[in-house]
Scaffold this active site. Structure first.
Site, PDB file in Angstrom:
ATOM      1  N   LYS A  38       0.849  -1.207   0.000  1.00 44.75           N
ATOM      2  CA  LYS A  38       0.000   0.000   0.000  1.00 44.75           C
ATOM      3  C   LYS A  38       0.879   1.249   0.000  1.00 44.75           C
ATOM      4  O   LYS A  38       2.092   1.154   0.171  1.00 44.75           O
ATOM      5  CB  LYS A  38      -0.944  -0.033   1.203  1.00 44.75           C
ATOM      6  CG  LYS A  38      -0.263  -0.169   2.536  1.00 44.75           C
ATOM      7  CD  LYS A  38      -1.275  -0.431   3.631  1.00 44.75           C
ATOM      8  CE  LYS A  38      -0.559  -0.597   4.956  1.00 44.75           C
ATOM      9  NZ  LYS A  38      -1.387  -0.311   6.095  1.00 44.75           N
ATOM     10  N   ARG A 134      -9.334  -1.084  16.142  1.00 42.78           N
ATOM     11  CA  ARG A 134      -9.352  -0.197  14.986  1.00 42.78           C
ATOM     12  C   ARG A 134     -10.320  -0.812  13.978  1.00 42.78           C
ATOM     13  O   ARG A 134     -11.428  -0.358  13.845  1.00 42.78           O
ATOM     14  CB  ARG A 134      -7.921  -0.059  14.442  1.00 42.78           C
ATOM     15  CG  ARG A 134      -7.708   1.144  13.578  1.00 42.78           C
ATOM     16  CD  ARG A 134      -6.261   1.284  13.151  1.00 42.78           C
ATOM     17  NE  ARG A 134      -5.754   0.109  12.424  1.00 42.78           N
ATOM     18  CZ  ARG A 134      -4.564   0.048  11.844  1.00 42.78           C
ATOM     19  NH1 ARG A 134      -3.731   1.072  11.926  1.00 42.78           N
ATOM     20  NH2 ARG A 134      -4.188  -1.024  11.190  1.00 42.78           N
ATOM     21  N   TYR A 260      15.659  30.383   5.536  1.00 41.95           N
ATOM     22  CA  TYR A 260      14.448  31.125   5.926  1.00 41.95           C
ATOM     23  C   TYR A 260      14.453  31.435   7.420  1.00 41.95           C
ATOM     24  O   TYR A 260      14.782  30.567   8.242  1.00 41.95           O
ATOM     25  CB  TYR A 260      13.201  30.293   5.616  1.00 41.95           C
ATOM     26  CG  TYR A 260      12.783  30.342   4.166  1.00 41.95           C
ATOM     27  CD1 TYR A 260      12.466  31.550   3.558  1.00 41.95           C
ATOM     28  CD2 TYR A 260      12.702  29.174   3.421  1.00 41.95           C
ATOM     29  CE1 TYR A 260      12.083  31.595   2.222  1.00 41.95           C
ATOM     30  CE2 TYR A 260      12.308  29.200   2.092  1.00 41.95           C
ATOM     31  CZ  TYR A 260      12.007  30.417   1.497  1.00 41.95           C
ATOM     32  OH  TYR A 260      11.623  30.459   0.186  1.00 41.95           O
TER      33      TYR A 260
HETATM   34  C1  LIG Z   1      -3.386  -5.288   8.243  1.00 43.11           C
HETATM   35  C2  LIG Z   1      -1.931  -5.047   8.011  1.00 43.11           C
HETATM   36  N1  LIG Z   1      -1.099  -6.091   7.916  1.00 43.11           N
HETATM   37  C3  LIG Z   1       0.205  -5.924   7.707  1.00 43.11           C
HETATM   38  C4  LIG Z   1       0.765  -4.661   7.588  1.00 43.11           C
HETATM   39  C5  LIG Z   1       2.236  -4.523   7.351  1.00 43.11           C
HETATM   40  O1  LIG Z   1       2.864  -3.913   8.445  1.00 43.11           O
HETATM   41  P1  LIG Z   1       4.440  -3.741   8.507  1.00 43.11           P
HETATM   42  O2  LIG Z   1       4.783  -2.744   7.459  1.00 43.11           O
HETATM   43  O3  LIG Z   1       4.689  -3.216   9.865  1.00 43.11           O
HETATM   44  O4  LIG Z   1       5.024  -5.072   8.240  1.00 43.11           O
HETATM   45  C6  LIG Z   1      -0.053  -3.547   7.686  1.00 43.11           C
HETATM   46  C7  LIG Z   1       0.517  -2.206   7.593  1.00 43.11           C
HETATM   47  O5  LIG Z   1       0.146  -1.268   8.212  1.00 43.11           O
HETATM   48  C8  LIG Z   1      -1.449  -3.749   7.911  1.00 43.11           C
HETATM   49  O6  LIG Z   1      -2.287  -2.710   7.998  1.00 43.11           O
END
Ligand SMILES: Cc1ncc(COP(=O)(O)O)c(C=O)c1O
Length: 363
Positions: A38, A134, A260
């Protein structure tokens, strides 16, 4: 030299990515990997990272448009939508593109049950809240939700049951044990199912059973989720090397101000380097004086305010940096974890904030 000068770019080391996959595979002990891509693959470029991870079992994203971008780019592997659909109108789109939503609330259950004329059926994941509070159904809702999903004509398989740990980056935190025990007790009430619990931190700390799917994000990119560690402590290699050119070097006299607001004032005669990166590129504007910047193998302190396109570095009294040299803001030789610590944030934020105008060079 001038023709080699560039503003900010990120060298993305795909060999380091493959190395990290190997480390993760070993830790996962034969379990399947849902690679978390993501936020533009944590700033590394969604499509190219997905294509580079061609051996990975499935890809996790947070938004429908991220999933569709991958399908449009020809990625055929399973894609999991970690927050599920945001609106019922998205359900047919997911079904048509074989995108697997995480169902995490009763509204989504209802919307899924009410959608008709779905050309294709869906595989879904079912999220239970074991204590993060959450996303996820309450533990006492899971058994009936699971059964309802199984019975829906829109759903084509047993749901994968998942949860998320709130404190995995603090392995000793008592919350971890509570969540792991609750997840295990919920699974006992369900038919044998595919399951998933661990993120990078839980995997690296071997905190919980890996279950059927591990879900690493940060570790893939060679970065440690633990406050006092870096990727190298886990044999991981940094994938992103954020760089920019030195576009000016100037002599400053004691008492002269830089940048700045003029709030940084040289206490002695010194040289200042101007680096072509700023908050317009995602470099954090609140980076304080002393934030490390690597040039020609030496660490120099950032001084003065971070501007939109530039930062200023104190090169000291004896100059060993010249116009056109390359600065590394973070990467293999300057861990992003150390920069995050100096800035008072986490490496996730620094990586995700890298702006689109920063060219990603895949190597
Ligand atoms: C549901 C879920 N699983 C896994 C992950 C991966 O987490 P990480 O980047 O800490 O491995 C995330 C990331 O936020 C997540 O939201």
């Amino acid at each position: 030299m001038a023709d080699l000068m560039r503003p900010a770019w990120a060298a993305i080391d795909l060999a380091a990515l493959q190395h990290n996959v190997k480390v993760i595979r070993k830790l996962a002990g034969g379990k399947r990997i849902l690679a978390i891509l993501k936020a533009n693959a944590y700033g590394h470029g969604l499509q190219r990272i997905a294509q580079a991870l061609s051996e990975i079992d499935a890809i996790g994203v947070a938004r429908v448009d991220e999933a569709l971008q991958l399908r449009n780019a020809g990625v055929t592997r399973p894609i999991v939508l970690l927050e599920g659909f945001f609106d019922a109108s998205q359900i047919p789109v997911l079904a048509a593109s074989n995108i697997q939503p995480v169902i995490h609330n009763l509204r989504q259950m209802k919307e899924l049950s009410q959608v008709d004329q779905l050309g294709d059926t869906l595989k879904v994941w079912l999220k239970v809240d074991t204590g993060m509070h959450r996303l996820g159904l309450e533990p006492d809702q899971v058994v009936s939700a699971y059964q309802q999903l199984l019975d829906l004509p829109q759903v084509n398989d047993h749901p994968v049951v998942i949860s998320h740990l709130a404190c995995a980056d603090e392995p000793e935190h008592p919350q971890n044990e509570r969540q792991i025990a609750l997840f295990a007790s919920i699974l006992e009430q369900l038919p044998p199912s595919s399951t998933s619990l661990v993120n990078s931190a839980a995997l690296l700390a071997q905190l919980a059973p890996q279950y059927d799917w591990v879900r690493p994000g940060l570790a893939l990119y060679g970065v440690s989720p633990f406050a006092t560690k870096t990727g190298a402590d886990h044999d991981l290699k940094a994938v992103m090397n954020l760089r920019a050119s030195i576009i000016s070097v100037r002599q400053i006299k004691a008492g002269e101000a830089v940048g700045y607001g003029g709030y940084w004032i040289a206490s002695e005669d010194t040289y200042i380097g101007i680096v072509a990166i700023g908050y317009g590129d995602g470099y954090p504007r609140h980076a304080p004086e002393g934030t490390p910047i690597l040039i020609n193998g030496n660490i120099y302190p950032l001084v003065g305010r971070v501007a939109m396109d530039m930062v200023t570095v104190n090169l000291g009294r004896r100059l060993s940096v010249k116009l056109g040299d390359t600065a590394e803001l973070w990467g293999a030789k300057l861990p992003v974890e150390r920069v995050a610590e100096a800035v008072g944030t986490i490496p996730y934020e620094l990586l995700c904030n890298v702006a689109r105008r920063v060219q990603l060079d895949y190597q």
